[in-house]
Design a protein around this motif. Structure first.
Motif, PDB file in Angstrom:
ATOM      1  N   ARG A 172       0.686  -1.099  -0.090  1.00 13.24           N
ATOM      2  CA  ARG A 172      -0.034  -0.109  -0.006  1.00 13.24           C
ATOM      3  C   ARG A 172       1.100   1.227   0.028  1.00 13.24           C
ATOM      4  N   GLU A 173       0.787   2.059  -0.864  1.00 11.81           N
ATOM      5  CA  GLU A 173       1.500   3.316  -1.248  1.00 11.81           C
ATOM      6  C   GLU A 173       0.827   4.140  -0.056  1.00 11.81           C
ATOM      7  N   PRO A 174       1.769   5.029   0.362  1.00 12.58           N
ATOM      8  CA  PRO A 174       1.217   6.167   1.549  1.00 12.58           C
ATOM      9  C   PRO A 174       0.133   7.212   0.789  1.00 12.58           C
ATOM     10  N   GLY A 175      -0.838   7.292   1.491  1.00  7.16           N
ATOM     11  CA  GLY A 175      -1.826   8.233   0.865  1.00  7.16           C
ATOM     12  C   GLY A 175      -1.423   9.828   1.504  1.00  7.16           C
ATOM     13  N   LEU A 176      -1.793  10.684   0.574  1.00  2.91           N
ATOM     14  CA  LEU A 176      -1.403  12.023   0.963  1.00  2.91           C
ATOM     15  C   LEU A 176      -2.581  12.858   1.848  1.00  2.91           C
ATOM     16  N   LEU A 177      -1.942  12.865   3.165  1.00  2.77           N
ATOM     17  CA  LEU A 177      -2.770  13.509   4.264  1.00  2.77           C
ATOM     18  C   LEU A 177      -3.462  14.884   3.918  1.00  2.77           C
ATOM     19  N   GLN A 178      -4.710  14.916   3.868  1.00  2.14           N
ATOM     20  CA  GLN A 178      -5.190  16.266   3.253  1.00  2.14           C
ATOM     21  C   GLN A 178      -5.721  17.006   4.593  1.00  2.14           C
ATOM     22  N   ARG A 179      -6.030  16.241   5.687  1.00  2.98           N
ATOM     23  CA  ARG A 179      -6.464  17.160   6.852  1.00  2.98           C
ATOM     24  C   ARG A 179      -6.216  16.189   8.110  1.00  2.98           C
ATOM     25  N   ILE A 180      -6.121  16.907   9.189  1.00  4.93           N
ATOM     26  CA  ILE A 180      -6.107  16.386  10.473  1.00  4.93           C
ATOM     27  C   ILE A 180      -7.046  17.173  11.410  1.00  4.93           C
ATOM     28  N   ASP A 181      -7.998  16.583  11.819  1.00  2.00           N
ATOM     29  CA  ASP A 181      -8.780  17.126  12.782  1.00  2.00           C
ATOM     30  C   ASP A 181      -8.407  16.913  14.518  1.00  2.00           C
ATOM     31  N   VAL A 182      -8.097  17.792  15.258  1.00  3.29           N
ATOM     32  CA  VAL A 182      -7.968  17.492  16.577  1.00  3.29           C
ATOM     33  C   VAL A 182      -9.149  18.086  17.627  1.00  3.29           C
ATOM     34  N   SER A 183      -9.473  17.254  18.548  1.00  2.00           N
ATOM     35  CA  SER A 183     -10.498  17.466  19.486  1.00  2.00           C
ATOM     36  C   SER A 183      -9.933  16.908  20.638  1.00  2.00           C
ATOM     37  N   HIS A 184     -10.448  17.846  21.786  1.00  2.00           N
ATOM     38  CA  HIS A 184      -9.880  17.601  23.071  1.00  2.00           C
ATOM     39  C   HIS A 184     -11.163  17.348  24.239  1.00  2.00           C
ATOM     40  N   LYS A 185     -11.055  16.277  24.792  1.00  2.00           N
ATOM     41  CA  LYS A 185     -12.404  15.881  25.838  1.00  2.00           C
ATOM     42  C   LYS A 185     -11.558  15.221  26.961  1.00  2.00           C
ATOM     43  N   ASP A 186     -12.102  15.695  28.360  1.00  2.00           N
ATOM     44  CA  ASP A 186     -11.392  14.921  29.387  1.00  2.00           C
ATOM     45  C   ASP A 186      -9.961  14.615  29.363  1.00  2.00           C
ATOM     46  N   GLY A 187      -9.282  15.415  29.015  1.00  2.00           N
ATOM     47  CA  GLY A 187      -7.862  15.297  29.214  1.00  2.00           C
ATOM     48  C   GLY A 187      -7.177  14.450  27.866  1.00  2.00           C
ATOM     49  N   ARG A 188      -7.986  14.039  26.960  1.00  2.00           N
ATOM     50  CA  ARG A 188      -7.666  13.433  26.009  1.00  2.00           C
ATOM     51  C   ARG A 188      -7.653  14.006  24.647  1.00  2.00           C
ATOM     52  N   TYR A 189      -6.939  13.810  23.737  1.00  2.00           N
ATOM     53  CA  TYR A 189      -6.913  14.479  22.307  1.00  2.00           C
ATOM     54  C   TYR A 189      -7.170  13.375  21.168  1.00  2.00           C
ATOM     55  N   GLN A 190      -8.017  13.491  20.329  1.00  2.00           N
ATOM     56  CA  GLN A 190      -8.264  12.886  19.330  1.00  2.00           C
ATOM     57  C   GLN A 190      -7.928  13.335  18.018  1.00  2.00           C
ATOM     58  N   LEU A 191      -7.107  12.704  17.252  1.00  2.00           N
ATOM     59  CA  LEU A 191      -6.683  13.009  16.004  1.00  2.00           C
ATOM     60  C   LEU A 191      -7.321  12.376  15.102  1.00  2.00           C
ATOM     61  N   ARG A 192      -8.028  13.051  14.110  1.00  2.00           N
ATOM     62  CA  ARG A 192      -8.664  12.250  13.048  1.00  2.00           C
ATOM     63  C   ARG A 192      -8.004  12.699  11.596  1.00  2.00           C
ATOM     64  N   LEU A 193      -7.594  11.330  11.059  1.00  2.00           N
ATOM     65  CA  LEU A 193      -6.931  11.873   9.987  1.00  2.00           C
ATOM     66  C   LEU A 193      -7.667  11.612   8.589  1.00  2.00           C
ATOM     67  N   PHE A 194      -7.401  12.414   7.605  1.00  2.00           N
ATOM     68  CA  PHE A 194      -8.160  12.257   6.499  1.00  2.00           C
ATOM     69  C   PHE A 194      -7.314  12.238   5.349  1.00  2.00           C
ATOM     70  N   ASN A 195      -7.485  11.233   4.439  1.00  2.00           N
ATOM     71  CA  ASN A 195      -6.615  10.923   3.210  1.00  2.00           C
ATOM     72  C   ASN A 195      -7.142  11.697   1.895  1.00  2.00           C
ATOM     73  N   GLN A 196      -6.404  12.305   1.128  1.00  2.00           N
ATOM     74  CA  GLN A 196      -6.957  13.032  -0.007  1.00  2.00           C
ATOM     75  C   GLN A 196      -7.753  12.320  -1.004  1.00  2.00           C
ATOM     76  N   ASP A 197      -7.611  10.713  -0.963  1.00  2.00           N
ATOM     77  CA  ASP A 197      -8.397   9.910  -1.889  1.00  2.00           C
ATOM     78  C   ASP A 197      -9.698  10.046  -1.592  1.00  2.00           C
ATOM     79  N   GLU A 198     -10.127  10.163  -0.142  1.00  2.00           N
ATOM     80  CA  GLU A 198     -11.485  10.095   0.490  1.00  2.00           C
ATOM     81  C   GLU A 198     -11.583  11.148   1.529  1.00  2.00           C
TER      82      GLU A 198
END
Length: 168
Positions: free
Chosen positions: A94-120
């Motif tokens: 599997r070739e690396p996807g081009l990361l288009q966007r990273i959404d970061v949210s914070h709740k209860d002392g934890r950070y959630q990173l959501r990674l979005f690929n350019q293909d989808e």
């Protein structure tokens, strides 16, 4: 969507990109992304703001000391970082996807990173949940990649260029 439990970074001067590898050799499904200069610099800027907004210690100090306090916490997190210098094996499946966007949210002392690929671009490709130290460590590694690739990244938590600070 893949759950990322470990993140690995490889700075690739030939591609002039940072390769972000999720779940390298931890038994989970591996996923690779290319992180561009533009996205890396935006991530560092947003991370700086998020740390200053979500850190209990940083938010309680007077405003003139917030950046210095954030930098102190950043240095502490780096000292606790567990780093493996194992080489990143290229994968042909599997070739690396081009990361288009990273959404970061914070709740209860934890950070959630959501990674979005350019293909989808409208579907979350991968998610990683981090604690405060891990967020600092990720910012440090991205910043190190920016420096290694000579992308002109400003110092983390240093404030505007040319501003002198004196702690008393």
């Amino acid at each position: 969507m893949i759950n990322i439990e470990s993140l690995t970074f490889k700075f690739d001067p030939v591609e002039d990109r940072i390769r972000l590898v999720g779940n390298l050799d931890n038994g989970q499904t591996r996923i690779d992304f290319w992180l561009t200069r533009r996205l890396a610099l935006r991530m560092l800027d947003a991370g700086n703001e998020m740390v200053q907004r979500t850190s209990v210690r940083v938010s309680k100090v007077p405003s003139q000391y917030r950046e210095a306090t954030a930098q102190f916490e950043h240095q502490q997190a780096q000292e606790r970082m567990e780093v493996s210098h194992q080489p990143v094996e290229e994968t042909e499946e599997r070739e690396p996807g081009l990361l288009q966007r990273i959404d970061v949210s914070h709740k209860d002392g934890r950070y959630q990173l959501r990674l979005f690929n350019q293909d989808e671009p409208n579907e979350v490709a991968a998610v990683s949940v981090l604690n405060y130290d891990e967020l600092h460590q990720i910012l440090h590694l991205i910043h190190s990649g920016c420096e290694s690739l000579d992308w002109g990244a400003p110092a983390l938590f240093a404030g505007p260029a040319g501003e002198d600070r004196v702690l008393q």
